[in-house]
Design an enzyme around this catalytic site. Structure first.
Site, PDB file in Angstrom:
ATOM      1  N   THR A 128     -10.962 -10.945   2.403  1.00  0.00           N
ATOM      2  CA  THR A 128     -10.584 -11.820   3.527  1.00  0.00           C
ATOM      3  C   THR A 128     -10.993 -11.218   4.864  1.00  0.00           C
ATOM      4  OG1 THR A 128      -8.411 -10.754   3.693  1.00  0.00           O
ATOM      5  CG2 THR A 128      -8.545 -12.718   2.295  1.00  0.00           C
ATOM      6  N   LEU A 149      -9.586 -12.356   8.380  1.00  0.00           N
ATOM      7  CA  LEU A 149      -8.460 -13.272   8.192  1.00  0.00           C
ATOM      8  C   LEU A 149      -7.345 -12.471   7.519  1.00  0.00           C
ATOM      9  CD1 LEU A 149     -10.352 -16.407   6.800  1.00  0.00           C
ATOM     10  CD2 LEU A 149      -9.185 -16.240   9.016  1.00  0.00           C
ATOM     11  N   ASP A 200      -1.201  13.910   2.879  1.00  0.00           N
ATOM     12  CA  ASP A 200      -1.832  12.623   3.209  1.00  0.00           C
ATOM     13  C   ASP A 200      -1.145  11.521   2.440  1.00  0.00           C
ATOM     14  OD1 ASP A 200      -3.458  10.519   3.867  1.00  0.00           O
ATOM     15  OD2 ASP A 200      -5.250  11.320   2.912  1.00  0.00           O
ATOM     16  N   GLU A 237      -3.629   1.946   2.997  1.00  0.00           N
ATOM     17  CA  GLU A 237      -4.633   2.553   3.877  1.00  0.00           C
ATOM     18  C   GLU A 237      -5.730   3.199   3.069  1.00  0.00           C
ATOM     19  OE1 GLU A 237      -6.252   6.044   6.374  1.00  0.00           O
ATOM     20  OE2 GLU A 237      -5.437   5.974   4.348  1.00  0.00           O
ATOM     21  N   GLU A 238      -5.333   3.836   1.953  1.00  0.00           N
ATOM     22  CA  GLU A 238      -6.308   4.616   1.181  1.00  0.00           C
ATOM     23  C   GLU A 238      -7.439   3.752   0.639  1.00  0.00           C
ATOM     24  OE1 GLU A 238      -6.587   7.581   1.406  1.00  0.00           O
ATOM     25  OE2 GLU A 238      -4.661   8.575   1.645  1.00  0.00           O
ATOM     26  N   GLU A 290      -4.943  -5.884   8.225  1.00  0.00           N
ATOM     27  CA  GLU A 290      -4.394  -7.232   8.049  1.00  0.00           C
ATOM     28  C   GLU A 290      -3.373  -7.542   9.137  1.00  0.00           C
ATOM     29  OE1 GLU A 290      -5.982  -9.184   5.703  1.00  0.00           O
ATOM     30  OE2 GLU A 290      -7.119  -7.312   5.698  1.00  0.00           O
ATOM     31  N   ASP A 292      -1.455  10.207  11.076  1.00  0.00           N
ATOM     32  CA  ASP A 292      -1.625  10.005   9.631  1.00  0.00           C
ATOM     33  C   ASP A 292      -1.221  11.329   8.983  1.00  0.00           C
ATOM     34  OD1 ASP A 292      -2.695   9.807   7.054  1.00  0.00           O
ATOM     35  OD2 ASP A 292      -4.514   8.776   7.678  1.00  0.00           O
ATOM     36  N   HIS A 326      -6.339  14.344  -1.489  1.00  0.00           N
ATOM     37  CA  HIS A 326      -6.569  13.244  -2.453  1.00  0.00           C
ATOM     38  C   HIS A 326      -6.527  13.691  -3.919  1.00  0.00           C
ATOM     39  CE1 HIS A 326      -8.454  10.084   0.501  1.00  0.00           C
ATOM     40  NE2 HIS A 326      -7.343  10.625   0.972  1.00  0.00           N
TER      41      HIS A 326
END
Lengths: 742, 742
Positions: free
Chosen positions: A261, A264, A381, A419-420, A428, A448, A549
């Site tokens: 999207t 949007l 994170d 976010e990842e 959004e 963050d 990560h």
């Protein structure tokens, strides 16, 4: 009698006069309406001092312990638990905010299949599996054993099966594949590449045009561990270094926001583009692996030796590949086989929002955000940031609930989801509320990862915000010190020589899309900042903290190796909270538009140095750009003069509002939706992402470099077009700073 | 003694108390700062009454006489004379504005060659010229004899030579060419078409794909003159009707703004696209001619008779053409030859700007504009509007210079250049100052042609402005009346039944780009209105006043046939000036956001009626759109409640500012730069231009109609996308109206 009457009369007049004076001056304060007194609501230095004193490192530690109990990848049960935790905290009757709520978006995420793991194997001609890479990271404790730990994978990498000869392609940059391609036929090969140098997704996007059919990615110990490799005594749990089986997960899209999207908000019924039209994702299967597996493969490669700057820390020469393994290897003639089962799914992802309403200017928003989702436990994170945010909201919420304080402006906190996967929650949110946020938001503060390491503050920001970050950092003590301010410590690690101020800490530019500030600065043109504590760069060449990560980014890791005692977390909470309070409470916004002029002048000088002659040779003059930058400097100086000659407490409150509007909307003036049609999320013509190595106006730099390469008239035309775009944006911004006649 | 002392003491206390009371209440007013009193600056009804009384019809007449002395086509010497006249008036020390200045842009215009006129001839096989159309309009007085009268031409039509058989193609719509194409081979033909039905440029753009190589355009007497054709006694100078040789000039571009610098202000060094890349211009030669020449050609055509609704007022049957002339005609077998010598040129075009600075909110702009350039003398188009603007500025300037008045907000007047070529002056202005104007402009009032005719007011506007136009029009007497208000007269000619108010005058929507409001409403999302006096539509079917864009649009014509006595001009000046003053002086902006809800509900109901079933059949739900419109209604009602429950004079001035910002920025919230990539000048998703006949959300209507025609999945996807775009815009706008917590 006359005398007496006169005496009485004079005395009476005197008493009357005293009465008038008392009535006029003595009662004046009570006479003015409450709103008139509130209008002068300014930042209270004592309140800030109290705030700083209140920030409790042990409370941050407890927040982190709570947030990292289980893995909380976006939209999983663990994520939902953190949603509820945030809501509980922000809705607490004693320490909560005025209001808190969740906002869900239906977004397109990508996951590996839990019942069919992705596999990387070496297979011979008769399909015997000679080697299989690990599917999960090695456990060193219960955290890694949690069944909710997701298998390492490349989010948004396509499902698929690739089998071919292995080649080593350094960092997967275009130039890396080009070099290989000079001597090797890459078609049908699998490339193994290191993290770094190119974006995750780019490593596969760059590979495909050369005929490469699959990509493996790993982190070389040289780039993350100072070369250390043994989990016997060198890597976690013995140190902060990455264990041999550790794998950096990540999103492999190049765009940000929900992929289906674009521009949007991803509501239930929003139009979604077909999955095959998603932009900026790998066209071929790709899988990240640990360096122990990478070593097993790379050290068996045949072919010529790769160049020196392609070598890493493995105790072998990194060869290009024959393609394929060396004839001396037990893998000789074998293929690497890559089986990826990732699949896209529509999932509901939540942002948690919290607010403290402003007393004087409720329609001006200061925003503070941090994402909530992690890849695994995400202690650093993002939970190091969430733990800090929760400590800030605890202190402010307590003051609000006790009726002791209310900010001049509204403060909005955002705990972003997903976010990842590509800054999805914040993107959004900005898409849904674009009008309201564009009209009212003074600034966005992003924290963050709050603590990468313990050495120094690091900040990136729009130049107009440099001022408030400096002010805040001068007032807070550096982590572990009682005598050196954050500012004085910072200047030792990152500094630059400013034409205006001399040596000052170097505030970075927000030219990328590395965290949730991206939608705010690049799409909405809202003045943004990104704040954290970080490394002494002279002491490590680690790309990032080594457990990034991976399944090792845990509370244990954070509390033992990143910030024992949580004093760096505390320092970030104090500094970022101080910035927040100054933005929310100051009568006059603590922004300095002349600092923006300095940055524009710096960019201009790089343009002149690098491109002026070239442009001139193609009939394109940089004079209008020079004039625009000059007009910006003049306009900024004129606004500064208005500010300095004003007595805002005693002038019409609409004057402060007018000046604040000029400051608040300055970054907005640099937006041009037409500047970058191919990366529409970047509309800020000064800070948009840039591929050119010249640190200057991005559209111009990239266009000139392309025109230099192709030599085409139409590409020089594009350079001219970008020159006009940035010139108009800067002139337009200058117009907004020019003194408003009164 | 005690008694005396007591008496003295009591008396003293009483005097003291009186003194305190005097001091506290008696001096209170002088005690408050000046700015505090100014904050309550509201509209002064007496000032407005005085303004209305001051508007002098004879002064407007004199303005018009001065403005129309010579032809003043954009960038000609005559245009420069009007620039100087405007500056002289606006810089006058007694009646001028606070400041006035010129701003030049270097724009691409298109002109015929003065030494090589465009020609339209009938030539036989041996190249004998059998007929030649007039090159200039017939003179009836010195105005038409002025050598500065430009030959009628199609601006931006290409130079070129076309020779071929003539066909009659009605109005040059796609459907017209399709009908012809069913029975005729159009390739190599020249089409003659009437004005009306399709845009000027579209008549050629539509023709080319059918093989047509040249186009002639004329105005049929049926469409402009109620069929009258004789200049012996029927047409000008005997009446307002168009003489047989009169030709409507015009711009033949479909886009607006300088064609070479789309979305960049056309400065000296601005990047210019190659001329061949200009969008929306005729691909084949095209030339407008008078109806006497059109009759000479059409009445000789062969082939079948055209349908009834293609017929006009000529005393012959309009045939399709064989192609070519009838065998019975003296033109039998002859071709029509079209020789066009138009050429593009970069020229400096000036806007003249004038300003009255606001006293309380100088950073809020109310704008009023009108273009200055004409095709010939332009007495009606545009000088009737300029004459009105000059009368408004004379009265306001006089008050300002005398120190008697200063508006709460800043008023900016714009005298735009090169409007006739495509709204160029206003478009370049909005491009250059986009940031400042977007941030600060409350409204734009456009009065181009102020008087088309004497019957009634006509207004088009963003719905939020309906309220202030009504308020102003109720206070002014209709032209020629002393007892009927403009409002009460208006409602007799244009009305509609409002669910909220019952029968009210019908304010049109600004869905096109007919005048300089286009850049303001469509590109910047600034609340705009367009105001004029016009026809009794029941009494004429004239497309427009007959001398439009001809050499007969002169002072003589205007003062004899359009507005003898200039009372309609006076009425427009009073009404538009009243709107301007209410916008500039009201403490609370005289906007009503609930009126916007009514328009959105009307559009929604048309969408439901016309498209809901169709969309549903393709799996697309209109529910989110319905919810968005509902949320807008609720939000508008909540803002109305805030307004009605406020005592703005006695509350913090920031409350009025906050509400005014919500009202000012409402139209801005409907902008989406991604909605219409092919017509980027249209960014307002509610009022953008529309080809569909269904009067509803334009992107949705056009997309659904296309999808219906093609049946393609991708086109239904576009319909869904447009549904999501308009839904998000309406929801986003609703968010901006929702009560701001305090």
């Amino acid at each position: 009698m006359l005398k007496k009457v006169l005496l009485f009369g004079f005395a009476g007049l005197a008493v009357l006069a005293v009465g008038i004076l008392i009535g006029h001056f003595g009662i004046e304060q009570d006479n003015s309406p409450k709103w008139l007194r509130e209008l002068s609501h300014d930042v209270d230095e004592n309140f800030i001092k109290n705030f700083i004193a209140e920030v409790d490192n042990m409370k941050i530690q407890e927040n982190l312990r709570e947030l990292t109990k289980v893995p909380h990848m976006a939209t999983t049960a663990g994520d939902e638990a953190t949603v509820e935790f945030m809501l509980k905290r922000w809705q607490d009757k004693d320490t909560g905010l005025d209001a808190a709520w969740r906002e869900d978006y239906r977004v397109y995420l990508s996951f590996p299949k839990s019942d069919t793991p992705n596999t990387v194997t070496v297979v011979n001609a008769t399909d015997d599996v000679l080697y299989a890479a690990r599917e999960k990271e090695k456990p060193y404790g219960p955290d890694q054993e949690d069944p909710a730990v997701v298998q390492p994978y490349a989010a948004y990498g396509p499902a698929g099966h690739a089998r071919g000869k292995l080649v080593y392609a350094n960092q997967g940059k275009v130039s890396d594949y080009e070099l290989l391609n000079r001597t090797l036929d890459l078609s049908g090969t699998i490339a193994i590449v290191k993290y770094g140098g190119a974006g995750r997704g780019a490593k596969a996007i760059n590979a495909a045009p050369f005929g490469v059919i699959g990509v493996l990615v790993y982190t070389d110990p040289y780039d993350i561990n100072e070369g250390l490799m043994s989990d016997e005594n060198e890597t976690y749990p013995h140190s902060w270094y990455l264990p041999p089986s550790g794998v950096e997960r990540g999103s492999y899209t190049t765009d940000f926001g929900d992929p289906l999207t674009p521009y949007l908000a991803a509501k239930q019924d929003t139009y979604r583009i077909p999955e095959e039209d998603i932009n900026g994702v790998p066209p071929i299967p790709i899988q990240p692996i640990g360096f122990e597996d990478a070593q097993a493969l790379i050290c068996q490669l045949g072919g010529s030796a790769a160049p020196d700057d392609w070598q890493g820390s493995f105790p072998c020469t990194y060869n290009f590949g024959g393609p394929g393994f060396s004839s001396a290897s037990s893998f000789s003639n074998s293929d690497v086989k890559l089986d990826v089962y990732n699949a896209g799914e529509l999932r509901d992802s939540a942002n948690v929002m919290g607010v403290i309403w402003g007393s004087v200017e409720p329609d001006r928003y200061v925003m503070y955000g941090n994402h909530r989702d992690s890849w695994v436990h995400g202690a650093i994170d993002p939970s190091s940031g969430t733990a800090v945010m929760l400590e800030i909201t605890r202190i402010l919420g307590q003051m609000v609930k006790a009726g002791k304080w209310r900010p001049r402006r509204t403060i909005i906190f955002g705990s972003w989801g997903a976010e990842e996967f590509g800054l999805i929650g914040s993107a959004e949110y900005t898409e849904e509320y674009i009008s309201k946020l564009s009209q009212r938001t003074v600034a966005y503060i992003n924290v963050d990862i709050s603590v990468f390491a313990n050495a120094t503050l690091r900040a990136s920001a729009s130049p107009i915000a440099q001022n408030v970050i400096f002010a805040a950092s001068k007032q807070v003590q550096a982590a572990g010190s009682t005598s050196v301010s954050v500012y004085d410590n910072w200047i030792k690690y990152f500094n630059r020589s400013s034409p205006t101020y001399g040596l000052i800490p170097n505030v970075g530019y927000l030219t990328g899309a590395g965290s949730d500030y991206a939608s705010f600065i690049h799409y909405l043109g809202i003045t943004s900042m990104d704040i954290s504590y970080t490394y002494d760069r002279s002491k490590t060449r680690a790309r990032i903290y080594p457990a990034y990560h991976t399944a090792y980014d845990t509370f244990d890791y954070a509390s033992k190796f990143i910030d024992p005692g949580f004093t760096s977390h505390q320092t970030v909470a104090r500094t970022a909270g101080n910035v927040l309070l100054r933005l929310a409470d100051s009568l006059l916004l603590p922004f300095n538009c002349s600092d923006y002029a300095e940055s524009l002048e710096e960019y201009l000088s790089r343009t002149v140095e690098n491109f002026e002659e070239l442009l001139k040779a193609h009939g394109i003059s940089t004079e209008p750009l020079k004039e625009a930058v000059k007009s910006f400097r003049t306009a900024a100086a004129s606004l500064d003069r208005v500010i300095h000659s004003s007595d805002l407490l005693n002038e019409t409150p609409l004057k402060a509002r007018r000046i604040n509007d000029q400051l608040m909307l300055l970054d907005r003036a640099f937006l041009d939706p037409l500047a970058f049609p191919n990366k529409y999320g970047f509309r800020h013509v000064i800070w948009a992402s840039r591929s050119s190595g010249v640190s200057t106006f991005p559209g111009l730099a990239d266009a000139v470099e392309k025109a230099q390469t192709t030599g085409l008239k139409e590409d020089w035309d594009q350079a001219h077009r970008h020159l006009s775009i940035v010139t108009q944006a800067i002139s337009g911004a200058a117009h907004t700073l020019t003194e408003v006649h009164a």
